[in-house]
Motif scaffolding. Structure first.
Motif, PDB file in Angstrom:
ATOM      1  N   GLY A   1       0.826  -1.199   0.000  1.00 41.12           N
ATOM      2  CA  GLY A   1       0.000   0.000   0.000  1.00 41.12           C
ATOM      3  C   GLY A   1       0.853   1.238   0.000  1.00 41.12           C
ATOM      4  N   GLU A   2       0.277   2.323   0.517  1.00 39.24           N
ATOM      5  CA  GLU A   2       0.975   3.598   0.598  1.00 39.24           C
ATOM      6  C   GLU A   2       1.043   4.044   2.048  1.00 39.24           C
ATOM      7  N   PHE A   3       2.192   4.665   2.417  1.00 41.21           N
ATOM      8  CA  PHE A   3       2.312   5.192   3.770  1.00 41.21           C
ATOM      9  C   PHE A   3       2.692   6.664   3.713  1.00 41.21           C
ATOM     10  N   PHE A   4       2.494   7.341   4.833  1.00 43.47           N
ATOM     11  CA  PHE A   4       2.583   8.794   4.910  1.00 43.47           C
ATOM     12  C   PHE A   4       3.512   9.156   6.062  1.00 43.47           C
ATOM     13  N   LEU A   5       4.684   9.708   5.736  1.00 44.19           N
ATOM     14  CA  LEU A   5       5.651  10.135   6.749  1.00 44.19           C
ATOM     15  C   LEU A   5       5.459  11.612   7.058  1.00 44.19           C
ATOM     16  N   ALA A   6       5.547  11.958   8.338  1.00 45.41           N
ATOM     17  CA  ALA A   6       5.361  13.343   8.766  1.00 45.41           C
ATOM     18  C   ALA A   6       6.359  14.285   8.108  1.00 45.41           C
TER      19      ALA A   6
ATOM     20  N   VAL B   1       5.371  28.516   2.240  1.00 48.02           N
ATOM     21  CA  VAL B   1       6.633  27.827   2.514  1.00 48.02           C
ATOM     22  C   VAL B   1       7.000  26.977   1.310  1.00 48.02           C
ATOM     23  N   ASP B   2       8.220  27.132   0.859  1.00 45.01           N
ATOM     24  CA  ASP B   2       8.706  26.304  -0.231  1.00 45.01           C
ATOM     25  C   ASP B   2       8.721  24.842   0.223  1.00 45.01           C
ATOM     26  N   PRO B   3       8.301  23.891  -0.643  1.00 47.39           N
ATOM     27  CA  PRO B   3       8.260  22.488  -0.225  1.00 47.39           C
ATOM     28  C   PRO B   3       9.575  21.959   0.340  1.00 47.39           C
ATOM     29  N   ALA B   4      10.696  22.362  -0.244  1.00 49.78           N
ATOM     30  CA  ALA B   4      11.982  21.881   0.249  1.00 49.78           C
ATOM     31  C   ALA B   4      12.255  22.393   1.653  1.00 49.78           C
ATOM     32  N   HIS B   5      11.934  23.673   1.906  1.00 54.24           N
ATOM     33  CA  HIS B   5      12.149  24.245   3.228  1.00 54.24           C
ATOM     34  C   HIS B   5      11.137  23.695   4.228  1.00 54.24           C
ATOM     35  N   LEU B   6       9.915  23.423   3.738  1.00 52.67           N
ATOM     36  CA  LEU B   6       8.904  22.794   4.582  1.00 52.67           C
ATOM     37  C   LEU B   6       9.400  21.442   5.077  1.00 52.67           C
ATOM     38  N   GLN B   7       9.914  20.641   4.177  1.00 54.44           N
ATOM     39  CA  GLN B   7      10.425  19.322   4.550  1.00 54.44           C
ATOM     40  C   GLN B   7      11.600  19.448   5.519  1.00 54.44           C
ATOM     41  N   GLU B   8      12.453  20.440   5.278  1.00 59.72           N
ATOM     42  CA  GLU B   8      13.597  20.652   6.166  1.00 59.72           C
ATOM     43  C   GLU B   8      13.132  20.986   7.578  1.00 59.72           C
ATOM     44  N   ALA B   9      12.109  21.855   7.681  1.00 57.30           N
ATOM     45  CA  ALA B   9      11.585  22.228   8.994  1.00 57.30           C
ATOM     46  C   ALA B   9      10.984  21.018   9.704  1.00 57.30           C
ATOM     47  N   LEU B  10      10.263  20.189   8.962  1.00 55.58           N
ATOM     48  CA  LEU B  10       9.652  19.000   9.556  1.00 55.58           C
ATOM     49  C   LEU B  10      10.716  17.997   9.994  1.00 55.58           C
ATOM     50  N   GLN B  11      11.787  17.877   9.235  1.00 54.70           N
ATOM     51  CA  GLN B  11      12.849  16.941   9.601  1.00 54.70           C
ATOM     52  C   GLN B  11      13.659  17.459  10.785  1.00 54.70           C
ATOM     53  N   ASP B  12      13.679  18.772  10.984  1.00 56.29           N
ATOM     54  CA  ASP B  12      14.293  19.316  12.198  1.00 56.29           C
ATOM     55  C   ASP B  12      13.463  18.956  13.430  1.00 56.29           C
ATOM     56  N   LEU B  13      12.163  18.892  13.241  1.00 56.93           N
ATOM     57  CA  LEU B  13      11.257  18.623  14.354  1.00 56.93           C
ATOM     58  C   LEU B  13      11.107  17.132  14.638  1.00 56.93           C
ATOM     59  N   PHE B  14      11.058  16.319  13.568  1.00 55.41           N
ATOM     60  CA  PHE B  14      10.864  14.872  13.707  1.00 55.41           C
ATOM     61  C   PHE B  14      12.027  14.149  13.033  1.00 55.41           C
ATOM     62  N   GLU B  15      12.776  13.407  13.817  1.00 53.09           N
ATOM     63  CA  GLU B  15      13.957  12.729  13.274  1.00 53.09           C
ATOM     64  C   GLU B  15      13.571  11.775  12.146  1.00 53.09           C
ATOM     65  N   ASP B  16      14.276  11.867  11.038  1.00 51.82           N
ATOM     66  CA  ASP B  16      13.984  11.053   9.856  1.00 51.82           C
ATOM     67  C   ASP B  16      15.287  10.431   9.367  1.00 51.82           C
ATOM     68  N   GLY B  17      15.428   9.142   9.583  1.00 56.56           N
ATOM     69  CA  GLY B  17      16.649   8.459   9.162  1.00 56.56           C
ATOM     70  C   GLY B  17      16.516   7.695   7.861  1.00 56.56           C
ATOM     71  N   PHE B  18      15.333   7.796   7.198  1.00 52.55           N
ATOM     72  CA  PHE B  18      15.157   7.094   5.932  1.00 52.55           C
ATOM     73  C   PHE B  18      15.992   7.764   4.841  1.00 52.55           C
ATOM     74  N   PRO B  19      16.512   6.996   3.895  1.00 56.45           N
ATOM     75  CA  PRO B  19      17.264   7.601   2.782  1.00 56.45           C
ATOM     76  C   PRO B  19      16.375   8.544   1.970  1.00 56.45           C
ATOM     77  N   ASP B  20      17.033   9.483   1.273  1.00 50.61           N
ATOM     78  CA  ASP B  20      16.287  10.402   0.410  1.00 50.61           C
ATOM     79  C   ASP B  20      15.553   9.621  -0.671  1.00 50.61           C
ATOM     80  N   TRP B  21      14.361  10.114  -1.022  1.00 51.41           N
ATOM     81  CA  TRP B  21      13.588   9.532  -2.117  1.00 51.41           C
ATOM     82  C   TRP B  21      13.808  10.365  -3.378  1.00 51.41           C
ATOM     83  N   PRO B  22      13.635   9.758  -4.551  1.00 50.11           N
ATOM     84  CA  PRO B  22      13.617  10.567  -5.779  1.00 50.11           C
ATOM     85  C   PRO B  22      12.521  11.619  -5.668  1.00 50.11           C
ATOM     86  N   LEU B  23      12.718  12.755  -6.314  1.00 50.09           N
ATOM     87  CA  LEU B  23      11.706  13.799  -6.272  1.00 50.09           C
ATOM     88  C   LEU B  23      10.391  13.277  -6.826  1.00 50.09           C
TER      89      LEU B  23
END
Length: 562
Positions: free
Chosen positions: A409-414, A525-547
């Motif tokens: 299926g599909e999953f949704f990461l914060a 908020v630019d999507p890239a900066h949005l993701q950066e802010a969320l990753q500062d708040l919630f630790e994310d150790g998964f490898p980067d995904w293709p855009l």
């Protein structure tokens, strides 16, 4: 002169067969009984003229004198044509096209059986028959210079005929399964190369992954060697196969003995349905349809609970906390994650998304929110996956996951709000990679199909998610005696809690400031900066995904792989 031209046209039309040859594609693992089944077909007088195309005649080991005179056995050497249409997964089996053209010209056979190699996905071979690739095939016929002469000739004949469907059509896909080893193959970390010596690096994958693909893509499943299992195991095996593929006909047999009419000229194959109609997805679609039609029945039908093989659909609108999700899974499943090229993403991210003052402003704004998280950062976390043997032992002993055979299926990461994650588990192997953009991040023209029913479902998913659109967890789980409530509980424990969700929503809305402050400001908020802010708040150790725009493949030369 006109009469000569018209006579040439008439001769060309006359050379076309009265109807396209129906083709059966036969798949199955080494040892499943696929070869024995082919031997039986070749030696039996069943009143049909059948041509069989195999990868290795030596493996069939049938004395020429024993092959029924109405049959033909040929071997092809694989010639793969990569289609230059921007879709990396589209390849044509040039050797197969050559042989199909040859058999069509002979007009001596009623049916064709194509043996798929034991290491290839049946879908890869089936794509050769995709009518939507006709234009691309025509272009390939006129170039490139290095193309095999025999393949070029076959492609030109196909082009002049008006497409491959005028000469041959894929009619039925068949997979042979060993009833004795089915459950073992769900409980192994074996790679294909551990069982065969002809596996190329690009074909390497796990045994359980390929087995599931072959089962889910089939129109007919031959459950072989049923005499080697007891009645209880036979029931379990049947129910699991039915779970994995609702639509397939299942033939039970021993020694590969079947009525060949059960796999020839059935008219069952439909590429689009095969690509989207797997058992797990049928359950998902059925649930969605029942919701759209205003009914509250979202549980599986009663008959699916037979023999304790069951499934359920996990759905939640809140995102997963990446660290908690990883911690749940990393020592119970052998994780297959993205492996992007090092350095490329970092180089691109520094270029002109927004000015540096915006970055500083965002960091200052969320600094107070990060204070509560700092104590966690100071604690070292040992998240290195253990050896595969330990992971297998952990899964076998885990009360929730030990009898989980398949999930998808599909999953949704914060931390990745623009993009769905793709979840695909077979046995001990769990693949988690980047998938499509969430539709709510796209303009309508990028995701609406023109099919009224499909578009209605998509719009329902978007509307039911409210502010956050179609973002959600939606994963089908298939297993034996699953403790659904306990499984839901551990997955729910990986979701953002109430406080975390409030912080997540604030960042998603572009609101930053100290907690409890009445003066919050909102900005785009630019999507890239949005993701950066969320990753500062919630630790994310998964490898980067293709855009996301690299993953979404809406239309490739007139066909879809989305």
């Amino acid at each position: 002169m006109p009469s000569r031209v018209s006579s040439k046209k008439a001769a060309k039309k006359a050379s076309l067969p009265p109807k396209a040859l129906p083709v059966t594609l036969l798949s199955g693992f080494l040892g499943s009984g696929k070869t024995t089944l082919l031997q039986n077909i070749l030696k039996t007088d069943h009143g049909m003229k059948i041509a069989v195309i195999v990868n290795d005649i030596g493996a069939i080991n049938v004395d020429a004198s024993l092959i029924n005179k109405t049959h033909r056995l040929t071997q092809t050497q694989e010639k793969v044509i990569a289609l230059q249409n921007g879709c990396i997964c589209c390849t044509l089996r040039g050797d197969l096209l050559e042989e199909l053209v040859r058999l069509s010209e002979l007009q001596e056979f009623d049916y064709v059986i194509v043996e798929s190699s034991g290491i290839s996905e049946p879908e890869q071979v089936a794509e050769t028959f995709d009518a939507r690739l006709a234009d691309t095939m025509s272009m390939v016929a006129d170039g490139p210079e290095g193309l095999d002469p025999g393949v070029r000739k076959a492609l030109k004949i196909i082009k002049n005929a008006g497409g491959l469907e005028r000469l041959a059509k894929l009619d039925t896909t068949v997979t042979v399964i060993d009833a004795f080893t089915l459950f073992h193959d769900f409980d192994t970390d074996d790679m294909l190369s551990s069982r065969r010596d002809d596996v190329m690096p690009e074909d390497e994958r796990t045994v359980s992954d390929l087995m599931v693909d072959q089962i889910e893509f089939a129109d007919v499943i031959v459950l072989n060697k049923t005499d080697m299992v007891d009645a209880d195991m036979r029931k379990r095996t049947l129910q699991l196969v039915k779970r994995l593929n609702h639509r397939a006909r299942i033939l039970e047999t021993n020694y590969g003995k079947i009525d060949v009419r059960e796999i020839l000229n059935t008219g069952l194959f439909n590429l689009e349905r095969a690509q989207t109609g797997y058992g797990w997805l049928q359950d998902l679609h059925a649930m969605t349809l029942r919701q759209v039609n205003g009914k509250n029945v979202v549980t599986p039908k009663p008959e699916t609970e037979e023999y304790d093989v069951q499934n359920f659909v996990y759905t939640q609108r809140r995102p997963f906390h990446p660290r908690r999700l990883y911690t749940l899974l990393y020592d119970k499943f052998i994780l297959q994650l993205e492996h992007p090229d090092d350095g490329e993403e970092e180089e691109e991210e520094g270029t002109g998304m927004s000015d540096a003052s915006d970055d500083t402003e965002m960091e200052d704004d969320i600094e107070a929110e990060e204070d509560d998280e700092e104590e966690d950062d100071d604690e070292p976390i040992n998240d290195a996956p253990p050896d595969n043997s330990i992971i297998l032992a952990n899964k076998r002993n885990d009360p929730l996951f030990r009898r989980l055979f398949r999930s998808k299926g599909e999953f949704f990461l914060a931390t990745r709000p623009q993009q769905a994650g793709e979840w695909s588990q077979a046995g001990a192997m769990l693949t988690m990679t980047g998938g499509r953009p969430w539709f709510c991040t796209l303009p309508e023209e990028d995701y609406l199909t023109g099919d009224a029913e499909i578009d209605r479902l998509v719009k329902h998913d978007l509307a039911s998610g409210g502010e956050w659109g179609d973002r959600r967890q939606e994963i089908v789980f298939i297993g034996e005696s699953l403790d659904v409530k306990a499984l839901e509980a551990v997955l729910n424990g990986c979701l953002l809690d109430d406080d975390e969700y409030v912080q997540w929503e604030a960042i998603m809305r572009g609101k930053f400031g100290k907690k409890g402050s009445k003066s919050k400001r909102k900005k785009a908020v630019d999507p890239a900066h949005l993701q950066e802010a969320l990753q500062d708040l919630f630790e994310d150790g998964f490898p980067d995904w293709p855009l996301p725009n690299e993953v979404l493949t809406v239309d490739h030369a007139g066909h879809s792989h989305a």
